[in-house]
Motif scaffolding. Structure first.
Motif, PDB file in Angstrom:
ATOM      1  N   MET A  36      52.478  80.193  18.761  1.00  0.00           N
ATOM      2  CA  MET A  36      53.665  80.783  19.352  1.00  0.00           C
ATOM      3  C   MET A  36      53.423  81.118  20.831  1.00  0.00           C
ATOM      4  N   ILE A  37      52.285  81.756  21.133  1.00  0.00           N
ATOM      5  CA  ILE A  37      51.955  82.110  22.517  1.00  0.00           C
ATOM      6  C   ILE A  37      51.760  80.848  23.359  1.00  0.00           C
ATOM      7  N   PHE A  38      51.087  79.866  22.775  1.00  0.00           N
ATOM      8  CA  PHE A  38      50.852  78.607  23.478  1.00  0.00           C
ATOM      9  C   PHE A  38      52.180  77.927  23.829  1.00  0.00           C
ATOM     10  N   ASN A  39      53.069  77.815  22.850  1.00  0.00           N
ATOM     11  CA  ASN A  39      54.346  77.148  23.081  1.00  0.00           C
ATOM     12  C   ASN A  39      55.215  77.897  24.081  1.00  0.00           C
ATOM     13  N   SER A  40      55.269  79.233  23.965  1.00  0.00           N
ATOM     14  CA  SER A  40      56.096  80.008  24.893  1.00  0.00           C
ATOM     15  C   SER A  40      55.575  79.888  26.319  1.00  0.00           C
ATOM     16  N   SER A  41      54.251  79.900  26.488  1.00  0.00           N
ATOM     17  CA  SER A  41      53.652  79.763  27.824  1.00  0.00           C
ATOM     18  C   SER A  41      53.922  78.380  28.400  1.00  0.00           C
ATOM     19  N   LEU A  42      53.727  77.359  27.566  1.00  0.00           N
ATOM     20  CA  LEU A  42      53.919  75.990  28.019  1.00  0.00           C
ATOM     21  C   LEU A  42      55.376  75.727  28.391  1.00  0.00           C
ATOM     22  N   TYR A  43      56.305  76.112  27.535  1.00  0.00           N
ATOM     23  CA  TYR A  43      57.717  75.915  27.815  1.00  0.00           C
ATOM     24  C   TYR A  43      58.159  76.732  29.029  1.00  0.00           C
ATOM     25  N   GLY A  44      57.606  77.945  29.153  1.00  0.00           N
ATOM     26  CA  GLY A  44      57.948  78.782  30.304  1.00  0.00           C
ATOM     27  C   GLY A  44      57.525  78.142  31.613  1.00  0.00           C
ATOM     28  N   LEU A  45      56.318  77.549  31.640  1.00  0.00           N
ATOM     29  CA  LEU A  45      55.839  76.861  32.843  1.00  0.00           C
ATOM     30  C   LEU A  45      56.729  75.663  33.182  1.00  0.00           C
ATOM     31  N   ILE A  46      57.129  74.923  32.155  1.00  0.00           N
ATOM     32  CA  ILE A  46      57.991  73.753  32.373  1.00  0.00           C
ATOM     33  C   ILE A  46      59.356  74.183  32.917  1.00  0.00           C
ATOM     34  N   ILE A  47      59.917  75.255  32.344  1.00  0.00           N
ATOM     35  CA  ILE A  47      61.212  75.759  32.820  1.00  0.00           C
ATOM     36  C   ILE A  47      61.110  76.214  34.269  1.00  0.00           C
ATOM     37  N   TRP A  48      60.027  76.938  34.597  1.00  0.00           N
ATOM     38  CA  TRP A  48      59.817  77.395  35.973  1.00  0.00           C
ATOM     39  C   TRP A  48      59.754  76.202  36.934  1.00  0.00           C
ATOM     40  N   LYS A  49      59.038  75.158  36.536  1.00  0.00           N
ATOM     41  CA  LYS A  49      58.878  74.003  37.413  1.00  0.00           C
ATOM     42  C   LYS A  49      60.177  73.226  37.581  1.00  0.00           C
ATOM     43  N   LEU A  50      60.898  73.001  36.491  1.00  0.00           N
ATOM     44  CA  LEU A  50      62.112  72.182  36.544  1.00  0.00           C
ATOM     45  C   LEU A  50      63.348  72.968  36.978  1.00  0.00           C
ATOM     46  N   SER A  51      63.202  74.284  37.128  1.00  0.00           N
ATOM     47  CA  SER A  51      64.364  75.108  37.484  1.00  0.00           C
ATOM     48  C   SER A  51      64.925  74.792  38.862  1.00  0.00           C
ATOM     49  N   TYR A  52      64.147  74.096  39.691  1.00  0.00           N
ATOM     50  CA  TYR A  52      64.659  73.687  40.999  1.00  0.00           C
ATOM     51  C   TYR A  52      65.911  72.829  40.830  1.00  0.00           C
ATOM     52  N   GLY A  53      65.939  72.025  39.766  1.00  0.00           N
ATOM     53  CA  GLY A  53      67.109  71.183  39.502  1.00  0.00           C
ATOM     54  C   GLY A  53      68.336  71.989  39.118  1.00  0.00           C
ATOM     55  N   ILE A  54      68.114  73.194  38.570  1.00  0.00           N
ATOM     56  CA  ILE A  54      69.239  74.066  38.223  1.00  0.00           C
ATOM     57  C   ILE A  54      69.748  74.784  39.465  1.00  0.00           C
ATOM     58  N   VAL A  55      68.812  75.224  40.302  1.00  0.00           N
ATOM     59  CA  VAL A  55      69.178  75.973  41.509  1.00  0.00           C
ATOM     60  C   VAL A  55      69.762  75.054  42.576  1.00  0.00           C
ATOM     61  N   HIS A  56      69.177  73.857  42.720  1.00  0.00           N
ATOM     62  CA  HIS A  56      69.619  72.926  43.765  1.00  0.00           C
ATOM     63  C   HIS A  56      69.870  71.532  43.180  1.00  0.00           C
ATOM     64  N   PRO A  57      70.884  71.371  42.337  1.00  0.00           N
ATOM     65  CA  PRO A  57      71.130  70.070  41.693  1.00  0.00           C
ATOM     66  C   PRO A  57      71.442  68.957  42.680  1.00  0.00           C
ATOM     67  N   ASN A  58      72.139  69.283  43.766  1.00  0.00           N
ATOM     68  CA  ASN A  58      72.500  68.249  44.742  1.00  0.00           C
ATOM     69  C   ASN A  58      71.272  67.681  45.436  1.00  0.00           C
ATOM     70  N   MET A  59      70.281  68.547  45.720  1.00  0.00           N
ATOM     71  CA  MET A  59      69.056  68.090  46.368  1.00  0.00           C
ATOM     72  C   MET A  59      68.272  67.164  45.443  1.00  0.00           C
ATOM     73  N   VAL A  60      68.284  67.469  44.144  1.00  0.00           N
ATOM     74  CA  VAL A  60      67.567  66.639  43.173  1.00  0.00           C
ATOM     75  C   VAL A  60      68.261  65.298  42.994  1.00  0.00           C
ATOM     76  N   LEU A  61      69.589  65.304  42.971  1.00  0.00           N
ATOM     77  CA  LEU A  61      70.340  64.050  42.846  1.00  0.00           C
ATOM     78  C   LEU A  61      70.089  63.157  44.057  1.00  0.00           C
TER      79      LEU A  61
END
Length: 327
Positions: A36-61
Protein backbone atom coordinates in the motif's frame (compact mmCIF):
# COMPACT_ATOMS: atom_id res chain seq x y z
CA UNK A 1 22.44 13.68 -18.30
CA UNK A 2 19.70 13.75 -15.64
CA UNK A 3 19.05 17.32 -14.57
CA UNK A 4 17.26 19.38 -11.96
CA UNK A 5 14.01 18.04 -10.56
CA UNK A 6 14.23 14.93 -12.75
CA UNK A 7 17.16 13.89 -10.56
CA UNK A 8 14.88 14.20 -7.54
CA UNK A 9 12.26 12.08 -9.31
CA UNK A 10 14.76 9.32 -10.14
CA UNK A 11 16.19 9.38 -6.61
CA UNK A 12 12.68 9.18 -5.14
CA UNK A 13 11.77 6.24 -7.38
CA UNK A 14 14.92 4.38 -6.33
CA UNK A 15 14.25 5.13 -2.67
CA UNK A 16 10.66 3.92 -3.04
CA UNK A 17 11.97 0.48 -3.93
CA UNK A 18 14.59 0.55 -1.15
CA UNK A 19 12.04 1.62 1.45
CA UNK A 20 9.78 -1.24 0.38
CA UNK A 21 12.46 -3.82 1.21
CA UNK A 22 13.49 -1.89 4.32
CA UNK A 23 9.93 -2.10 5.61
CA UNK A 24 9.58 -5.79 4.82
CA UNK A 25 12.95 -7.08 6.03
CA UNK A 26 14.05 -4.54 8.69
CA UNK A 27 10.81 -3.22 10.17
CA UNK A 28 9.12 -6.61 9.69
CA UNK A 29 6.02 -4.83 8.43
CA UNK A 30 2.97 -6.56 6.99
CA UNK A 31 3.54 -7.13 3.26
CA UNK A 32 0.07 -5.75 2.52
CA UNK A 33 0.95 -2.51 4.26
CA UNK A 34 4.22 -2.14 2.39
CA UNK A 35 2.41 -2.78 -0.90
CA UNK A 36 0.00 0.00 0.00
CA UNK A 37 2.79 2.45 0.94
CA UNK A 38 4.78 1.48 -2.14
CA UNK A 39 1.84 2.00 -4.49
CA UNK A 40 0.75 5.30 -2.93
CA UNK A 41 4.32 6.67 -3.12
CA UNK A 42 4.81 5.50 -6.69
CA UNK A 43 1.46 6.83 -7.93
CA UNK A 44 2.01 10.09 -6.04
CA UNK A 45 5.37 10.63 -7.77
CA UNK A 46 3.81 9.92 -11.17
CA UNK A 47 0.94 12.35 -10.50
CA UNK A 48 3.40 15.03 -9.38
CA UNK A 49 5.47 14.57 -12.53
CA UNK A 50 2.58 14.45 -15.01
CA UNK A 51 0.62 17.25 -13.32
CA UNK A 52 2.32 19.76 -15.62
CA UNK A 53 -0.10 18.54 -18.30
CA UNK A 54 -3.02 19.43 -16.04
CA UNK A 55 -1.68 22.87 -15.13
CA UNK A 56 -0.46 23.77 -18.63
CA UNK A 57 -2.29 21.56 -21.18
CA UNK A 58 -1.67 23.96 -24.07
CA UNK A 59 2.10 23.87 -23.53
CA UNK A 60 2.05 20.06 -23.54
CA UNK A 61 -0.05 19.92 -26.71
CA UNK A 62 2.39 22.28 -28.40
CA UNK A 63 5.41 20.32 -27.18
CA UNK A 64 4.76 16.95 -25.48
CA UNK A 65 8.43 16.72 -24.46
CA UNK A 66 7.78 19.34 -21.78
CA UNK A 67 6.39 16.50 -19.65
CA UNK A 68 9.92 15.10 -19.49
CA UNK A 69 11.42 18.28 -18.09
CA UNK A 70 8.75 19.99 -15.98
CA UNK A 71 6.16 19.23 -13.31
CA UNK A 72 3.08 20.93 -11.92
CA UNK A 73 4.94 22.60 -9.06
CA UNK A 74 2.89 23.34 -5.95
CA UNK A 75 -0.35 22.32 -7.69
CA UNK A 76 1.22 18.98 -8.59
CA UNK A 77 2.36 18.44 -5.00
CA UNK A 78 -1.15 19.18 -3.71
CA UNK A 79 -2.70 16.76 -6.23
CA UNK A 80 -0.19 14.06 -5.29
CA UNK A 81 -0.75 14.68 -1.58
CA UNK A 82 -4.53 14.49 -1.88
CA UNK A 83 -4.26 11.26 -3.86
CA UNK A 84 -1.93 9.67 -1.27
CA UNK A 85 -4.24 10.61 1.62
CA UNK A 86 -7.40 9.33 -0.12
CA UNK A 87 -5.71 6.17 -1.43
CA UNK A 88 -4.18 5.39 1.99
CA UNK A 89 -7.48 5.91 3.84
CA UNK A 90 -9.31 3.69 1.35
CA UNK A 91 -6.71 0.91 1.57
CA UNK A 92 -6.57 1.01 5.36
CA UNK A 93 -10.34 0.58 5.51
CA UNK A 94 -10.47 -2.01 2.75
CA UNK A 95 -7.72 -4.23 4.18
CA UNK A 96 -8.62 -3.50 7.82
CA UNK A 97 -5.09 -2.39 8.69
CA UNK A 98 -4.81 -0.62 12.09
CA UNK A 99 -3.85 3.05 11.76
CA UNK A 100 -1.30 2.73 14.59
CA UNK A 101 0.49 -0.05 12.69
CA UNK A 102 0.55 2.13 9.58
CA UNK A 103 2.06 5.10 11.46
CA UNK A 104 4.83 2.91 12.92
CA UNK A 105 5.92 1.88 9.43
CA UNK A 106 5.15 5.09 7.50
CA UNK A 107 7.02 7.45 9.89
CA UNK A 108 10.59 6.27 9.15
CA UNK A 109 9.79 6.13 5.44
CA UNK A 110 8.49 9.71 5.65
CA UNK A 111 11.78 10.85 7.23
CA UNK A 112 13.63 8.85 4.55
CA UNK A 113 12.01 10.88 1.79
CA UNK A 114 13.00 14.06 3.62
CA UNK A 115 16.61 12.88 3.51
CA UNK A 116 16.36 12.42 -0.27
CA UNK A 117 14.79 15.85 -0.77
CA UNK A 118 17.27 17.71 1.46
CA UNK A 119 20.33 16.01 -0.06
CA UNK A 120 19.02 16.91 -3.53
CA UNK A 121 18.40 20.49 -2.41
CA UNK A 122 21.75 20.72 -0.68
CA UNK A 123 23.59 19.56 -3.79
CA UNK A 124 22.30 22.69 -5.52
CA UNK A 125 23.24 24.94 -2.59
CA UNK A 126 26.51 23.48 -1.22
CA UNK A 127 27.27 26.75 0.57
CA UNK A 128 24.10 26.49 2.69
CA UNK A 129 25.11 24.53 5.79
CA UNK A 130 21.57 24.64 7.19
CA UNK A 131 20.20 22.44 4.40
CA UNK A 132 22.85 19.81 5.10
CA UNK A 133 22.18 20.14 8.83
CA UNK A 134 18.48 19.47 8.16
CA UNK A 135 19.46 16.38 6.15
CA UNK A 136 21.52 15.10 9.09
CA UNK A 137 18.60 15.75 11.46
CA UNK A 138 16.25 13.88 9.09
CA UNK A 139 18.69 10.94 9.07
CA UNK A 140 18.76 10.89 12.88
CA UNK A 141 14.95 10.99 13.03
CA UNK A 142 14.84 8.17 10.45
CA UNK A 143 17.00 5.95 12.69
CA UNK A 144 15.16 6.85 15.89
CA UNK A 145 11.69 6.39 14.37
CA UNK A 146 12.69 2.92 13.14
CA UNK A 147 13.17 1.86 16.75
CA UNK A 148 10.12 3.48 18.34
CA UNK A 149 7.10 1.24 18.80
CA UNK A 150 4.52 3.54 20.39
CA UNK A 151 2.33 5.75 18.21
CA UNK A 152 2.34 8.59 20.72
CA UNK A 153 6.14 8.93 20.62
CA UNK A 154 6.10 8.79 16.83
CA UNK A 155 3.62 11.69 16.69
CA UNK A 156 5.87 13.62 19.08
CA UNK A 157 8.82 12.85 16.83
CA UNK A 158 6.96 14.10 13.73
CA UNK A 159 5.97 17.34 15.46
CA UNK A 160 9.51 17.88 16.80
CA UNK A 161 11.02 17.36 13.36
CA UNK A 162 8.80 19.99 11.73
CA UNK A 163 9.50 22.48 14.53
CA UNK A 164 13.25 22.00 14.03
CA UNK A 165 12.81 22.23 10.26
CA UNK A 166 10.96 25.56 10.68
CA UNK A 167 13.69 26.90 13.00
CA UNK A 168 16.52 25.91 10.65
CA UNK A 169 14.67 27.36 7.64
CA UNK A 170 14.09 30.65 9.48
CA UNK A 171 17.76 30.90 10.48
CA UNK A 172 18.78 30.06 6.92
CA UNK A 173 16.54 32.80 5.51
CA UNK A 174 17.93 35.36 7.96
CA UNK A 175 21.49 34.35 7.06
CA UNK A 176 20.76 34.72 3.35
CA UNK A 177 19.20 38.13 3.93
CA UNK A 178 22.24 39.30 5.92
CA UNK A 179 24.60 38.00 3.25
CA UNK A 180 22.64 39.66 0.45
CA UNK A 181 22.91 43.00 2.23
CA UNK A 182 26.68 42.78 2.29
CA UNK A 183 28.34 44.28 -0.78
CA UNK A 184 30.28 41.73 -2.80
CA UNK A 185 33.52 42.83 -4.47
CA UNK A 186 34.81 39.53 -5.90
CA UNK A 187 34.22 38.81 -9.56
CA UNK A 188 33.51 35.16 -10.30
CA UNK A 189 30.85 32.59 -11.17
CA UNK A 190 30.10 31.36 -7.65
CA UNK A 191 27.03 32.37 -5.68
CA UNK A 192 27.69 35.69 -3.91
CA UNK A 193 30.23 36.90 -6.47
CA UNK A 194 29.76 39.56 -9.13
CA UNK A 195 28.99 37.96 -12.49
CA UNK A 196 31.83 38.53 -14.99
CA UNK A 197 30.87 41.17 -17.52
CA UNK A 198 31.02 40.45 -21.24
CA UNK A 199 30.06 41.99 -24.57
CA UNK A 200 28.47 40.05 -27.44
CA UNK A 201 26.56 40.76 -30.62
CA UNK A 202 22.79 40.25 -30.60
CA UNK A 203 20.75 38.68 -33.38
CA UNK A 204 19.91 42.24 -34.47
CA UNK A 205 23.60 43.01 -34.96
CA UNK A 206 23.96 45.28 -31.92
CA UNK A 207 26.66 45.07 -29.27
CA UNK A 208 25.33 44.37 -25.79
CA UNK A 209 26.96 44.06 -22.38
CA UNK A 210 25.70 42.13 -19.37
CA UNK A 211 26.43 45.20 -17.20
CA UNK A 212 23.80 47.15 -19.16
CA UNK A 213 21.16 45.36 -17.12
CA UNK A 214 22.36 46.61 -13.72
CA UNK A 215 19.36 47.73 -11.72
CA UNK A 216 17.29 44.73 -12.88
CA UNK A 217 17.26 41.12 -11.86
CA UNK A 218 18.64 38.97 -14.69
CA UNK A 219 18.22 35.40 -15.87
CA UNK A 220 21.48 34.69 -17.70
CA UNK A 221 20.71 31.59 -19.74
CA UNK A 222 23.07 29.49 -21.88
CA UNK A 223 21.35 27.47 -24.60
CA UNK A 224 21.46 25.99 -28.12
CA UNK A 225 18.68 25.47 -30.67
CA UNK A 226 19.45 21.74 -31.10
CA UNK A 227 19.22 21.01 -27.34
CA UNK A 228 15.84 19.32 -26.48
CA UNK A 229 15.54 20.70 -22.92
CA UNK A 230 16.49 24.15 -24.25
CA UNK A 231 13.72 23.90 -26.85
CA UNK A 232 11.25 23.03 -24.10
CA UNK A 233 12.52 25.82 -21.84
CA UNK A 234 12.34 28.73 -24.32
CA UNK A 235 8.50 29.01 -24.47
CA UNK A 236 8.48 29.01 -20.66
CA UNK A 237 10.98 31.87 -20.63
CA UNK A 238 8.97 33.78 -23.21
CA UNK A 239 5.83 33.44 -21.12
CA UNK A 240 7.69 34.65 -18.04
CA UNK A 241 9.21 37.56 -19.98
CA UNK A 242 5.84 38.66 -21.35
CA UNK A 243 4.47 38.94 -17.82
CA UNK A 244 7.48 40.24 -15.88
CA UNK A 245 9.76 41.72 -18.57
CA UNK A 246 9.29 45.25 -17.25
CA UNK A 247 10.91 44.32 -13.96
CA UNK A 248 13.39 41.57 -14.89
CA UNK A 249 15.65 40.83 -17.83
CA UNK A 250 16.31 37.59 -19.67
CA UNK A 251 19.68 37.40 -21.38
CA UNK A 252 19.85 34.23 -23.47
CA UNK A 253 23.39 33.49 -24.64
CA UNK A 254 23.32 31.14 -27.60
CA UNK A 255 26.29 28.79 -27.95
CA UNK A 256 26.63 29.79 -31.58
CA UNK A 257 30.01 28.08 -31.91
CA UNK A 258 28.15 24.78 -31.44
CA UNK A 259 25.35 25.57 -33.92
CA UNK A 260 25.31 24.72 -37.64
CA UNK A 261 25.13 28.39 -38.48
CA UNK A 262 23.56 31.63 -37.35
CA UNK A 263 20.58 31.17 -39.66
CA UNK A 264 19.45 28.11 -37.66
CA UNK A 265 19.33 30.24 -34.52
CA UNK A 266 17.33 32.97 -36.29
CA UNK A 267 14.82 30.41 -37.60
CA UNK A 268 14.34 28.94 -34.13
CA UNK A 269 13.89 32.35 -32.48
CA UNK A 270 11.35 33.44 -35.12
CA UNK A 271 9.44 30.16 -34.95
CA UNK A 272 9.13 30.36 -31.16
CA UNK A 273 8.34 34.09 -31.19
CA UNK A 274 11.07 34.94 -28.69
CA UNK A 275 11.24 38.64 -27.88
CA UNK A 276 13.83 38.74 -25.08
CA UNK A 277 17.50 39.46 -25.71
CA UNK A 278 19.42 36.80 -27.64
CA UNK A 279 23.21 37.16 -27.61
CA UNK A 280 25.53 35.15 -29.82
CA UNK A 281 28.60 33.49 -28.29
CA UNK A 282 30.23 32.82 -31.66
CA UNK A 283 33.68 31.94 -30.29
CA UNK A 284 32.53 30.19 -27.11
CA UNK A 285 34.49 32.58 -24.89
CA UNK A 286 31.58 33.51 -22.59
CA UNK A 287 30.48 29.90 -22.09
CA UNK A 288 34.08 29.09 -21.14
CA UNK A 289 34.19 31.99 -18.69
CA UNK A 290 31.04 30.70 -17.01
CA UNK A 291 32.26 27.08 -17.25
CA UNK A 292 29.09 25.92 -18.97
CA UNK A 293 29.23 22.15 -19.42
CA UNK A 294 25.56 21.15 -19.49
CA UNK A 295 22.89 23.16 -21.28
CA UNK A 296 20.64 24.78 -20.48
CA UNK A 297 22.38 26.42 -17.56
CA UNK A 298 21.04 29.60 -15.96
CA UNK A 299 22.42 32.10 -13.48
CA UNK A 300 20.08 34.27 -11.41
CA UNK A 301 21.73 37.70 -10.96
CA UNK A 302 20.45 40.48 -8.69
CA UNK A 303 20.20 44.21 -9.36
CA UNK A 304 23.81 44.77 -8.27
CA UNK A 305 25.18 42.13 -10.62
CA UNK A 306 25.71 39.54 -7.87
CA UNK A 307 24.99 35.89 -8.64
CA UNK A 308 22.26 34.60 -6.33
CA UNK A 309 21.81 31.06 -7.67
CA UNK A 310 22.76 28.70 -10.46
CA UNK A 311 20.40 26.25 -12.15
CA UNK A 312 21.54 23.35 -14.34
CA UNK A 313 18.70 22.08 -16.50
CA UNK A 314 15.55 23.68 -17.93
CA UNK A 315 13.67 26.29 -15.91
CA UNK A 316 9.89 26.29 -15.96
CA UNK A 317 7.74 29.41 -15.70
CA UNK A 318 6.96 28.59 -12.06
CA UNK A 319 10.63 27.93 -11.26
CA UNK A 320 11.58 31.32 -12.71
CA UNK A 321 8.91 33.01 -10.62
CA UNK A 322 10.25 31.36 -7.49
CA UNK A 323 13.86 32.15 -8.32
CA UNK A 324 13.35 35.74 -9.49
CA UNK A 325 10.50 37.08 -7.40
CA UNK A 326 11.50 35.56 -4.07
CA UNK A 327 14.96 37.09 -4.03
Amino acid sequence: MIQGENLLLVASLVMTYLFFYYGVFVLKADRRMMDMIFNSSLYGLIIWKLSYGIVHPNMVLANPLTLLYFNGGVVGLVLAGVFIVVYTYWQLKKQQIPFDAYIRVASPIYFGYWIVFLVWKGSGFPENRFIWLQAVVAAVFFIVSSRIKTTRKLWQLLVSFHILFFIFSSISDMTKETTSQQSSSNIGIDVGEIAPDFELMTLQGEKMKLSQFRGKKVVLNFWASWCPPCRAEMPEMQRFYEQYGQHVAIVAVNLTNKEKNRHVVEMFVNKKGLTFDIMLDEKGTVSKTYKVITIPTSYIIDEKGVIRSKHVGPLSYDAMKRAMLSE
